[in-house]
Design a protein around this motif. Structure first.
Motif, mmCIF file in Angstrom:
data_model
loop_
_atom_site.group_PDB
_atom_site.id
_atom_site.type_symbol
_atom_site.label_atom_id
_atom_site.label_comp_id
_atom_site.label_asym_id
_atom_site.label_seq_id
_atom_site.Cartn_x
_atom_site.Cartn_y
_atom_site.Cartn_z
ATOM 1 N N GLY A 198 0.796 -1.217 0.000
ATOM 2 C CA GLY A 198 0.000 0.000 0.000
ATOM 3 C C GLY A 198 0.825 1.262 0.000
ATOM 4 N N ALA A 199 1.889 1.279 0.791
ATOM 5 C CA ALA A 199 2.719 2.477 0.896
ATOM 6 C C ALA A 199 3.340 2.809 -0.454
ATOM 7 C CB ALA A 199 3.811 2.263 1.939
ATOM 8 N N PHE A 200 3.774 1.752 -1.147
ATOM 9 C CA PHE A 200 4.394 1.967 -2.460
ATOM 10 C C PHE A 200 3.364 2.458 -3.469
ATOM 11 C CE2 PHE A 200 5.567 0.196 -6.671
ATOM 12 C CZ PHE A 200 6.668 1.008 -6.899
ATOM 13 N N LEU A 201 2.175 1.827 -3.452
ATOM 14 C CA LEU A 201 1.119 2.219 -4.375
ATOM 15 C C LEU A 201 0.723 3.669 -4.145
ATOM 16 C CD1 LEU A 201 -1.156 -0.954 -4.530
ATOM 17 C CD2 LEU A 201 0.418 -0.095 -6.257
ATOM 18 N N ARG A 202 0.663 4.033 -2.864
ATOM 19 C CA ARG A 202 0.287 5.399 -2.560
ATOM 20 C C ARG A 202 1.377 6.370 -3.014
ATOM 21 N NH1 ARG A 202 -1.252 4.568 2.677
ATOM 22 N NH2 ARG A 202 -3.028 3.285 2.038
ATOM 23 N N TYR A 203 2.628 5.872 -3.000
ATOM 24 C CA TYR A 203 3.730 6.712 -3.491
ATOM 25 C C TYR A 203 3.570 6.978 -4.980
ATOM 26 C CZ TYR A 203 8.330 8.208 -4.984
ATOM 27 O OH TYR A 203 9.353 8.920 -5.545
ATOM 28 N N LEU A 204 3.036 5.972 -5.700
ATOM 29 C CA LEU A 204 2.864 6.128 -7.150
ATOM 30 C C LEU A 204 1.767 7.133 -7.500
ATOM 31 C CD1 LEU A 204 3.168 2.508 -8.593
ATOM 32 C CD2 LEU A 204 4.831 4.355 -8.719
ATOM 33 N N GLU A 205 0.860 7.330 -6.584
ATOM 34 C CA GLU A 205 -0.287 8.195 -6.853
ATOM 35 C C GLU A 205 0.161 9.646 -7.047
ATOM 36 O OE1 GLU A 205 -4.746 8.606 -4.911
ATOM 37 O OE2 GLU A 205 -3.108 7.741 -3.777
ATOM 38 N N VAL A 206 -0.247 10.235 -8.150
ATOM 39 C CA VAL A 206 0.186 11.600 -8.478
ATOM 40 C C VAL A 206 -0.264 12.592 -7.417
ATOM 41 C CG1 VAL A 206 -0.107 13.512 -10.101
ATOM 42 C CG2 VAL A 206 0.227 11.199 -10.951
ATOM 43 N N ASN A 207 -1.520 12.488 -7.017
ATOM 44 C CA ASN A 207 -2.069 13.498 -6.125
ATOM 45 C C ASN A 207 -1.391 13.516 -4.760
ATOM 46 O OD1 ASN A 207 -3.680 15.672 -6.183
ATOM 47 N ND2 ASN A 207 -5.596 14.595 -5.717
ATOM 48 N N SER A 208 -0.798 12.375 -4.370
ATOM 49 C CA SER A 208 -0.117 12.349 -3.080
ATOM 50 C C SER A 208 1.152 13.193 -3.116
ATOM 51 C CB SER A 208 0.220 10.908 -2.679
ATOM 52 O OG SER A 208 1.257 10.416 -3.498
ATOM 53 N N HIS A 209 1.561 13.584 -4.339
ATOM 54 C CA HIS A 209 2.742 14.446 -4.460
ATOM 55 C C HIS A 209 2.349 15.882 -4.775
ATOM 56 C CE1 HIS A 209 5.484 11.029 -4.384
ATOM 57 N NE2 HIS A 209 4.529 10.398 -5.059
ATOM 58 N N TYR A 210 1.043 16.133 -4.706
ATOM 59 C CA TYR A 210 0.605 17.481 -5.061
ATOM 60 C C TYR A 210 -0.355 18.079 -4.038
ATOM 61 C CZ TYR A 210 -1.313 21.330 -7.791
ATOM 62 O OH TYR A 210 -1.700 22.574 -8.221
ATOM 63 N N ALA A 211 -1.435 17.393 -3.765
ATOM 64 C CA ALA A 211 -2.531 17.978 -3.005
ATOM 65 C C ALA A 211 -2.079 18.576 -1.667
ATOM 66 C CB ALA A 211 -3.621 16.926 -2.782
ATOM 67 N N PHE A 212 -1.247 17.812 -0.932
ATOM 68 C CA PHE A 212 -0.916 18.296 0.401
ATOM 69 C C PHE A 212 0.485 18.878 0.488
ATOM 70 C CE2 PHE A 212 -3.907 14.740 0.689
ATOM 71 C CZ PHE A 212 -5.017 15.481 1.099
ATOM 72 N N THR A 213 1.178 18.901 -0.654
ATOM 73 C CA THR A 213 2.535 19.471 -0.619
ATOM 74 C C THR A 213 2.601 20.726 -1.489
ATOM 75 O OG1 THR A 213 3.200 17.935 -2.360
ATOM 76 C CG2 THR A 213 3.622 17.271 -0.107
ATOM 77 N N PHE A 214 2.799 20.523 -2.781
ATOM 78 C CA PHE A 214 2.883 21.680 -3.686
ATOM 79 C C PHE A 214 1.675 22.588 -3.524
ATOM 80 C CE2 PHE A 214 5.948 19.284 -6.397
ATOM 81 C CZ PHE A 214 6.900 20.281 -6.482
ATOM 82 N N ASN A 215 0.485 21.964 -3.485
ATOM 83 C CA ASN A 215 -0.737 22.757 -3.481
ATOM 84 C C ASN A 215 -1.068 23.297 -2.085
ATOM 85 O OD1 ASN A 215 -2.572 23.922 -5.134
ATOM 86 N ND2 ASN A 215 -4.091 22.270 -5.002
#
Lengths: 248, 310
Positions: A198-215
């Protein structure tokens, strides 16, 4: 570098004579405009009751990022596939540029077009800045826009690479759409069921690198690495596809 | 300039090129002749780096076409058979784009000069999509000449052109061929005869004949061909001629004349003339016909297939 720029310039200009690109741009700008008006209206209403805050434009960028899932496949589908179908690829592949330069140039052309669209949406923060006191928080917006560019660049690279695998635009569109949608959303679904993977799959998710960080106003190196990897995978796929064509 | 050594190319299980070997020197115009599917385009695509061979090697201007592909591509101008151009672009913009890919300095001037060479300067502002087949062919040629390459590879350069354009394009090729190496494919034999210093006849992926057009003719003309024409009816003429000793293969032509052959060692023309006159015909003319490249070509490719059958 010069070759990448030559290719990119031609692709960028091509978008402005392409009805598909105009239709997509119009659609995206219309939807964002409606969303902006809605956010404004909501805030005004709240203010009438003596509460609320200025509209949060990062929501608008989050929506834009979601729209990219749909528009990027349509923007990239023809990039290489159409040249294969028309046969024009023969003159490009026999001119003195490398396969990498060709794919990178096409990708950059697409990125410049999406960047132009993103540039047009700057009209929202600028108008909002006149309407609220003490003005918009441009620092959050800056990272929000930066993240949006990263998402667009990643999707476009994957789309360009996939376009090089096909000589049919529709096939390129569908495959790109499935890949991009999977990265956006689908990959996160089974994450709940699998505690280890799960942790790896969630890492692959684009929004997990945007919604709560960049955005949300923060830049993390891990997010940048993630997006740069996607770009590299896409462009590498494209260059490999072209290279393999020579050996068939 | 071009060295091809035992080049083989397989498309799946079909062998398109079979250990093809040939050379072309600087300043030489080499004609590549063969029926459709003989391997002409495949050879050209390998030389231009569009495709890799299954085995064998090829060098252009001393560079290996696989290992030093970019160096080779810098020195080659290529006109593919289908003339693939961006139809949505303006002629000038397209050539400028190709010139930029080749890092040509003063690209604008070079594009204009090249358009002048192919006689298309007045169309530089038009869209490629609006051009006729012949005009596109010339834009394709301009694209191949932009960087004044050492080696020109032209796949069927005059196909689809009207007769006056054919003459123009041939003149351009002859002009640029003076100091460059030109490899052109064609199935118009007279074109090869007019343009080329040397002709390679290729069939089923192999070179079957390689010579100058003149030598080819001399070498392959085994028997002399003669046409006899008489005034009025030619009833029975074929039989009369056939009876002359040494005459081979006498037959009537569709226009009423009679053609026969004889071996050069035994010139039977005086005997035939006598026989015709003595039989009461009014002899109008009797002339030798040269065997054209067309006939040679048919002969060579047929021999090749027959040999295979045995």
């Amino acid at each position: 570098m010069q070759n990448i720029w030559t290719i990119a310039k031609r692709e960028y200009k091509h978008y402005f004579i392409s009805p598909i690109a105009y239709a997509l741009a119009a659609g995206v700008l219309f939807m964002l405009g409606v969303a902006f008006a809605f956010l404004l209206g909501q805030s005004t209403q709240m203010a009438l009751y003596g509460g609320g805050s200025a509209p949060d434009l990062t929501q608008l960028n989050g929506f834009f990022a979601f729209l990219l899932v749909f528009i990027v496949p349509a923007l990239t589908m023809r990039l290489v596939a159409d040249e294969t179908r028309m046969g024009t690829i023969e003159l490009i592949l026999t001119s003195p540029i490398s396969d990498f330069e060709l794919v990178a140039g096409k990708w950059l052309g697409g990125l410049l077009f999406v960047a132009t669209l993103i540039g047009i949406t700057l009209i929202y923060p600028i108008t909002l800045n006149f309407m609220v006191d003490p003005g918009v928080d441009y620092r959050v917006l800056l990272t929000s826009y930066l993240g949006l560019i990263f998402i667009a660049a990643s999707f476009l690279a994957l789309g360009t690479g996939i376009s090089a695998l096909f000589s049919n635009q529709l096939a390129a569109f569908l495959v790109t759409f499935v890949v991009v949608l999977t990265l956006w959303w689908l990959v996160g679904l089974p994450a709940e069921l699998m505690p280890k993977a799960g942790a790896f799959l969630r890492y692959l998710e684009v929004n997990s690198h945007y919604a709560f960080t960049f955005n949300a106003g923060s830049i993390h190196l891990s997010d940048i690495v993630y997006f740069l990897s996607l770009i590299a995978v896409g462009i590498f796929t494209g260059a490999m596809a072209l290279e393999s064509r020579r050996w068939r | 300039m071009i060295q091809v050594n035992e080049l083989t190319k397989d498309y799946g299980s079909r062998r398109a090129l079979h250990e093809l070997t040939f050379e072309a020197q600087q300043g030489e115009i080499v004609g590549f002749l063969g029926p459709n599917g003989a391997g002409k385009t495949t050879t050209m695509r390998i030389l231009t780096g569009y495709m890799a061979p299954t085995s064998g090697e090829a060098r252009v201007a001393g560079y290996d076409v696989i290992k030093e592909s970019l160096e080779v591509r810098r020195r080659i101008g290529y006109l593919p058979e289908t003339v693939p151009l961006y139809t949505e672009m303006v002629v000038f913009d397209y050539l400028k784009f190709m010139a930029d890919l080749r890092h040509i300095p003063n690209a604008d001037e070079r594009v204009e000069e090249t358009l002048e060479m192919v006689g298309m300067l007045d169309r530089s502002e038009g869209y490629i999509g609006n051009l006729s087949k012949g005009m596109r062919q010339r834009i394709g040629l301009a694209q191949a000449l932009l960087h004044r390459p050492e080696v020109l590879i032209l796949d069927e350069p005059t196909i689809g052109l009207d007769p006056s354009q054919v003459v123009d394009v041939r003149n351009v090729i002859r002009e640029v061929g003076k100091e460059r190496t030109v490899l052109l494919s064609t199935h118009i034999l007279s074109e090869a005869q007019q343009l080329c210093d040397r002709v390679l006849i290729i069939n089923k992926g192999k070179i079957v004949v390689e010579d100058t057009p003149q030598n080819l003719q001399a070498r392959l003309v085994g028997a002399e061909h003669v046409v006899v024409r008489v005034r009025g009816d030619n009833d029975g003429l074929v039989e009369k001629i056939r009876k002359v000793k040494g005459v081979q293969n006498a037959h009537a032509l569709p226009d009423g004349a009679v053609e026969y052959q004889f071996m050069p060692a035994q010139d039977v023309r005086p005997e035939v003339a006598k026989a015709v006159i003595q039989s009461g015909y009014d002899l109008l003319e009797m002339h030798a016909v040269k065997m054209s490249l067309e006939d040679i070509f048919l002969e060579v490719t047929r021999e090749d297939t027959e040999r295979k059958k045995k």
